[in-house]
Design a protein around this motif. Structure first.
Motif, PDB file in Angstrom:
ATOM      1  N   GLN A   1       0.838  -1.202   0.000  1.00  0.00           N
ATOM      2  CA  GLN A   1       0.000   0.000   0.000  1.00  0.00           C
ATOM      3  C   GLN A   1       0.869   1.248   0.000  1.00  0.00           C
ATOM      4  OE1 GLN A   1      -2.891   0.179   3.174  1.00  0.00           O
ATOM      5  NE2 GLN A   1      -3.113   2.397   3.012  1.00  0.00           N
ATOM      6  N   LYS A   2       0.463   2.248  -0.738  1.00  0.00           N
ATOM      7  CA  LYS A   2       1.182   3.519  -0.769  1.00  0.00           C
ATOM      8  C   LYS A   2       0.885   4.297   0.506  1.00  0.00           C
ATOM      9  CE  LYS A   2       1.840   7.666  -3.612  1.00  0.00           C
ATOM     10  NZ  LYS A   2       1.410   8.379  -4.844  1.00  0.00           N
ATOM     11  N   ILE A   3       1.929   4.843   1.121  1.00  0.00           N
ATOM     12  CA  ILE A   3       1.739   5.628   2.339  1.00  0.00           C
ATOM     13  C   ILE A   3       1.589   7.105   1.967  1.00  0.00           C
ATOM     14  CG2 ILE A   3       3.134   3.955   3.637  1.00  0.00           C
ATOM     15  CD1 ILE A   3       5.286   6.222   3.805  1.00  0.00           C
ATOM     16  N   PRO A   4       1.187   7.970   2.910  1.00  0.00           N
ATOM     17  CA  PRO A   4       1.055   9.390   2.605  1.00  0.00           C
ATOM     18  C   PRO A   4       2.351   9.975   2.038  1.00  0.00           C
ATOM     19  CG  PRO A   4       0.042   8.904   4.711  1.00  0.00           C
ATOM     20  CD  PRO A   4       0.741   7.662   4.287  1.00  0.00           C
ATOM     21  N   SER A   5       2.201  10.973   1.211  1.00  0.00           N
ATOM     22  CA  SER A   5       3.354  11.607   0.579  1.00  0.00           C
ATOM     23  C   SER A   5       4.164  12.413   1.586  1.00  0.00           C
ATOM     24  CB  SER A   5       2.885  12.534  -0.540  1.00  0.00           C
ATOM     25  OG  SER A   5       2.169  13.628   0.014  1.00  0.00           O
ATOM     26  N   GLU A   6       5.358  12.841   1.176  1.00  0.00           N
ATOM     27  CA  GLU A   6       6.191  13.678   2.046  1.00  0.00           C
ATOM     28  C   GLU A   6       5.450  14.937   2.457  1.00  0.00           C
ATOM     29  OE1 GLU A   6       9.865  14.530   0.171  1.00  0.00           O
ATOM     30  OE2 GLU A   6      10.619  12.466   0.241  1.00  0.00           O
ATOM     31  N   THR A   7       4.734  15.557   1.476  1.00  0.00           N
ATOM     32  CA  THR A   7       3.996  16.794   1.771  1.00  0.00           C
ATOM     33  C   THR A   7       2.898  16.535   2.789  1.00  0.00           C
ATOM     34  OG1 THR A   7       4.448  17.653  -0.437  1.00  0.00           O
ATOM     35  CG2 THR A   7       2.621  18.663   0.775  1.00  0.00           C
ATOM     36  N   GLU A   8       2.185  15.430   2.638  1.00  0.00           N
ATOM     37  CA  GLU A   8       1.111  15.100   3.582  1.00  0.00           C
ATOM     38  C   GLU A   8       1.674  14.821   4.979  1.00  0.00           C
ATOM     39  OE1 GLU A   8      -2.216  13.000   0.682  1.00  0.00           O
ATOM     40  OE2 GLU A   8      -0.418  11.868   1.255  1.00  0.00           O
ATOM     41  N   LEU A   9       2.816  14.167   5.034  1.00  0.00           N
ATOM     42  CA  LEU A   9       3.435  13.910   6.331  1.00  0.00           C
ATOM     43  C   LEU A   9       3.953  15.194   6.970  1.00  0.00           C
ATOM     44  CD1 LEU A   9       5.333  10.597   5.474  1.00  0.00           C
ATOM     45  CD2 LEU A   9       3.360  10.825   6.992  1.00  0.00           C
ATOM     46  N   MET A  10       4.471  16.093   6.150  1.00  0.00           N
ATOM     47  CA  MET A  10       4.918  17.399   6.669  1.00  0.00           C
ATOM     48  C   MET A  10       3.752  18.142   7.310  1.00  0.00           C
ATOM     49  SD  MET A  10       7.356  18.588   3.483  1.00  0.00           S
ATOM     50  CE  MET A  10       7.371  20.317   4.021  1.00  0.00           C
ATOM     51  N   GLU A  11       2.597  18.089   6.654  1.00  0.00           N
ATOM     52  CA  GLU A  11       1.420  18.790   7.183  1.00  0.00           C
ATOM     53  C   GLU A  11       0.899  18.100   8.443  1.00  0.00           C
ATOM     54  OE1 GLU A  11      -1.274  18.776   3.913  1.00  0.00           O
ATOM     55  OE2 GLU A  11      -0.242  20.407   2.844  1.00  0.00           O
ATOM     56  N   ARG A  12       0.948  16.779   8.456  1.00  0.00           N
ATOM     57  CA  ARG A  12       0.442  16.035   9.616  1.00  0.00           C
ATOM     58  C   ARG A  12       1.250  16.321  10.867  1.00  0.00           C
ATOM     59  NH1 ARG A  12      -2.648  11.466  10.589  1.00  0.00           N
ATOM     60  NH2 ARG A  12      -2.143  10.444  12.569  1.00  0.00           N
ATOM     61  N   PHE A  13       2.576  16.315  10.741  1.00  0.00           N
ATOM     62  CA  PHE A  13       3.448  16.453  11.909  1.00  0.00           C
ATOM     63  C   PHE A  13       3.977  17.867  12.111  1.00  0.00           C
ATOM     64  CE2 PHE A  13       3.649  11.919  10.943  1.00  0.00           C
ATOM     65  CZ  PHE A  13       3.528  11.356  12.196  1.00  0.00           C
ATOM     66  N   ASN A  14       3.786  18.720  11.110  1.00  0.00           N
ATOM     67  CA  ASN A  14       4.343  20.077  11.163  1.00  0.00           C
ATOM     68  C   ASN A  14       5.863  20.043  11.304  1.00  0.00           C
ATOM     69  OD1 ASN A  14       4.118  22.875  11.041  1.00  0.00           O
ATOM     70  ND2 ASN A  14       3.985  23.085  13.277  1.00  0.00           N
ATOM     71  N   TYR A  15       6.490  19.099  10.584  1.00  0.00           N
ATOM     72  CA  TYR A  15       7.947  18.960  10.572  1.00  0.00           C
ATOM     73  C   TYR A  15       8.476  19.337   9.193  1.00  0.00           C
ATOM     74  CZ  TYR A  15       7.595  16.154  14.894  1.00  0.00           C
ATOM     75  OH  TYR A  15       7.366  15.713  16.165  1.00  0.00           O
ATOM     76  N   SER A  16       9.774  19.577   9.104  1.00  0.00           N
ATOM     77  CA  SER A  16      10.405  19.943   7.841  1.00  0.00           C
ATOM     78  C   SER A  16      10.501  18.742   6.897  1.00  0.00           C
ATOM     79  CB  SER A  16      11.807  20.491   8.095  1.00  0.00           C
ATOM     80  OG  SER A  16      12.657  19.451   8.549  1.00  0.00           O
ATOM     81  N   ARG A  17      10.696  19.029   5.603  1.00  0.00           N
ATOM     82  CA  ARG A  17      10.855  17.958   4.628  1.00  0.00           C
ATOM     83  C   ARG A  17      12.093  17.119   4.954  1.00  0.00           C
ATOM     84  NH1 ARG A  17       8.385  17.127  -0.116  1.00  0.00           N
ATOM     85  NH2 ARG A  17       7.506  19.240  -0.081  1.00  0.00           N
ATOM     86  N   HIS A  18      13.138  17.769   5.441  1.00  0.00           N
ATOM     87  CA  HIS A  18      14.355  17.044   5.791  1.00  0.00           C
ATOM     88  C   HIS A  18      14.062  15.981   6.860  1.00  0.00           C
ATOM     89  CE1 HIS A  18      18.520  16.202   6.882  1.00  0.00           C
ATOM     90  NE2 HIS A  18      18.183  16.428   8.148  1.00  0.00           N
ATOM     91  N   THR A  19      13.280  16.345   7.889  1.00  0.00           N
ATOM     92  CA  THR A  19      12.940  15.408   8.970  1.00  0.00           C
ATOM     93  C   THR A  19      12.137  14.234   8.419  1.00  0.00           C
ATOM     94  OG1 THR A  19      12.951  17.156  10.640  1.00  0.00           O
ATOM     95  CG2 THR A  19      11.732  15.167  11.174  1.00  0.00           C
ATOM     96  N   ILE A  20      11.150  14.519   7.551  1.00  0.00           N
ATOM     97  CA  ILE A  20      10.315  13.464   6.976  1.00  0.00           C
ATOM     98  C   ILE A  20      11.163  12.526   6.124  1.00  0.00           C
ATOM     99  CG2 ILE A  20       8.371  12.965   5.465  1.00  0.00           C
ATOM    100  CD1 ILE A  20       7.613  14.271   8.163  1.00  0.00           C
ATOM    101  N   ARG A  21      12.044  13.103   5.303  1.00  0.00           N
ATOM    102  CA  ARG A  21      12.875  12.267   4.437  1.00  0.00           C
ATOM    103  C   ARG A  21      13.829  11.391   5.245  1.00  0.00           C
ATOM    104  NH1 ARG A  21      14.374  16.300  -0.695  1.00  0.00           N
ATOM    105  NH2 ARG A  21      12.359  16.043  -1.755  1.00  0.00           N
ATOM    106  N   LEU A  22      14.339  11.932   6.344  1.00  0.00           N
ATOM    107  CA  LEU A  22      15.232  11.147   7.196  1.00  0.00           C
ATOM    108  C   LEU A  22      14.494   9.938   7.768  1.00  0.00           C
ATOM    109  CD1 LEU A  22      18.013  10.945   8.537  1.00  0.00           C
ATOM    110  CD2 LEU A  22      17.147  12.398  10.391  1.00  0.00           C
ATOM    111  N   ALA A  23      13.261  10.150   8.228  1.00  0.00           N
ATOM    112  CA  ALA A  23      12.467   9.054   8.777  1.00  0.00           C
ATOM    113  C   ALA A  23      12.163   8.009   7.707  1.00  0.00           C
ATOM    114  CB  ALA A  23      11.169   9.591   9.375  1.00  0.00           C
ATOM    115  N   LEU A  24      11.736   8.461   6.527  1.00  0.00           N
ATOM    116  CA  LEU A  24      11.406   7.531   5.452  1.00  0.00           C
ATOM    117  C   LEU A  24      12.642   6.772   4.981  1.00  0.00           C
ATOM    118  CD1 LEU A  24       8.925   9.688   3.317  1.00  0.00           C
ATOM    119  CD2 LEU A  24       8.377   7.888   4.962  1.00  0.00           C
ATOM    120  N   GLY A  25      13.765   7.488   4.911  1.00  0.00           N
ATOM    121  CA  GLY A  25      14.997   6.841   4.469  1.00  0.00           C
ATOM    122  C   GLY A  25      15.404   5.706   5.390  1.00  0.00           C
ATOM    123  N   GLU A  26      15.272   5.917   6.702  1.00  0.00           N
ATOM    124  CA  GLU A  26      15.637   4.859   7.643  1.00  0.00           C
ATOM    125  C   GLU A  26      14.672   3.675   7.540  1.00  0.00           C
ATOM    126  OE1 GLU A  26      16.475   5.810  11.629  1.00  0.00           O
ATOM    127  OE2 GLU A  26      18.076   7.234  11.150  1.00  0.00           O
TER     128      GLU A  26
END
Length: 387
Positions: free
Chosen positions: A31-56
């Motif tokens: 299943q496809k998970i929410p996009s980086e933009t959607e996760l940024m809006e959900r958590f109010n975190y930067s794109r860098h933080t979201i990408r770091l989490a997804l990368g790990e």
């Protein structure tokens, strides 16, 4: 034996949320998970933080990326990360609210001694009596597929947001045994002390020595405290002793350093009739209250009698040796270990929705020391405790 503690950075919170959604089945394989933009809006975190989490999560096998399409949940077999093991050893997780505090080292030693003797590897986790910590630990245990779990419920008197993780353990056929308290809705195998009877014999002992004006202090976000309060009230009613609502002080985990102390100070300074006895949720609290009494020029047991609970090391370190209810610390740990081994090795049964059939209850007894003064002799008490 390994010990684990939980903490959380911003990116780890994103990671844990995604893993939680996968483990609970909200995000299914492929299943496809929410996009980086959607996760940024959900958590109010930067794109860098979201990408770091997804990368790990991608590097750990939880997720995979498709160029130009997004990020998807990996097949479950790819996300099953084995626990760090010793070859040919099964792994048991022990989850307690605290590791080094109070009676918990004795419980842990009892369980670890049995498990080690039987060739099991033990990993130790502490929730610090916090539901968020409990959730993270359960995620780790599920992801690493431990063979079994001994767990002390977190804030067991409060509706638990993590029940779904225990159901996931059952779905994965990972048996668990609860100690000290149990989530009733799960009907788990459990190893407990009869806390209702413990609270009953605390109050009954004071009443039998002539005390009538008795204060009760109970921690009420854990089932142990609620049950001990139930026993206290049962003893008072059966003996026809009036119950003063103002002389029952309840508190939560976060209030344990302040509310009982303020409650006792208020009672002894403002009550028209100073109480003669105190029933305490545990020995740790009893020692704090003895200090309060000393600061107010009241002596134990000459002016006020006090009874603790657990027969911890606190009961014997004060200049006033504490009469208390014995908690079978080592024995409880040993019994919990025996139960989980039976479940893991198939010598006992844990149904899909749990079963109380294999549970074990210890009987509480009073350890007599010198923190209680006799007021009156030959009082008529109930002949025996009854459920």
């Amino acid at each position: 034996m390994e010990c684990f503690f939980v903490n959380g950075t911003k990116y780890s919170k994103v990671k844990n949320w995604i893993k939680s959604e996968i483990l609970c089945g909200t995000f299914e394989s492929k299943q496809k998970i929410p996009s980086e933009t959607e996760l940024m809006e959900r958590f109010n975190y930067s794109r860098h933080t979201i990408r770091l989490a997804l990368g790990e999560l991608v590097s750990e096998g939880w997720l995979y990326k498709e160029q130009g399409a997004g990020t998807y949940v990996s097949e479950r077999t790819e996300t099953e990360i084995k626990a760090p093991t010793t070859p040919n050893k099964r792994n048991i997780a022990i989850i307690v609210t605290y590791i080094s505090d109070y009676i918990f080292p004795s419980i842990i030693r009892g369980a670890e001694s049995v498990l080690s003797q039987e060739g099991y590897q033990v990993s130790l986790f502490s929730t610090n009596n916090d539901h968020e910590n409990e959730r993270k630990i359960l995620e780790t245990i599920i992801a690493q597929r431990f063979d079994g779990v001994i767990v002390e419920p977190t804030k067991s008197a409060i509706s638990n947001p993590n029940i779904i993780y225990y159901l996931q353990l059952e779905a994965l056929k990972i048996p668990y045994v609860m100690i000290n308290a149990a989530y009733d809705e799960l009907e788990p195998v459990s190893v407990l002390l009869d806390d209702v009877k413990g609270g009953y014999i605390q109050a009954n002992h004071l009443i039998g020595l002539g005390h009538r004006n008795i204060i009760g202090f109970f921690k009420t976000d854990d089932l142990q405290g609620l049950k001990r309060m139930k026993g206290y009230l049962k003893a008072m009613r059966e003996n026809g002793v009036p119950i003063n609502p103002k002389h029952i002080v309840t508190y939560s985990t976060g209030e344990k350093m302040s509310k009982p102390i303020k409650g006792l100070e208020t009672i002894i300074k403002k009550s028209s009739e100073v109480p003669t006895g105190i029933v305490c949720y545990n020995d740790e609290l009893a020692l704090k209250l003895i200090d309060v009494l000393r600061q107010n020029n009241l002596r134990v047991p000459e002016d006020l009698s006090i009874i603790g609970f657990d027969d911890s090391f606190f009961a014997d370190i004060s200049e006033v040796k504490l009469t208390t209810v014995r908690h079978p610390k080592n024995e409880l740990g040993e019994m919990a270990a025996t139960k989980i081994i039976q479940l893991v090795e198939g010598k006992s049964n844990q149904k899909a929705v749990g079963t109380m059939d294999e549970s074990f209850h210890f009987e509480p007894t009073i350890v007599h020391r010198n923190s209680i003064k006799e007021m009156t002799k030959n009082l008529q008490l109930p002949l025996s405790y009854s459920n």
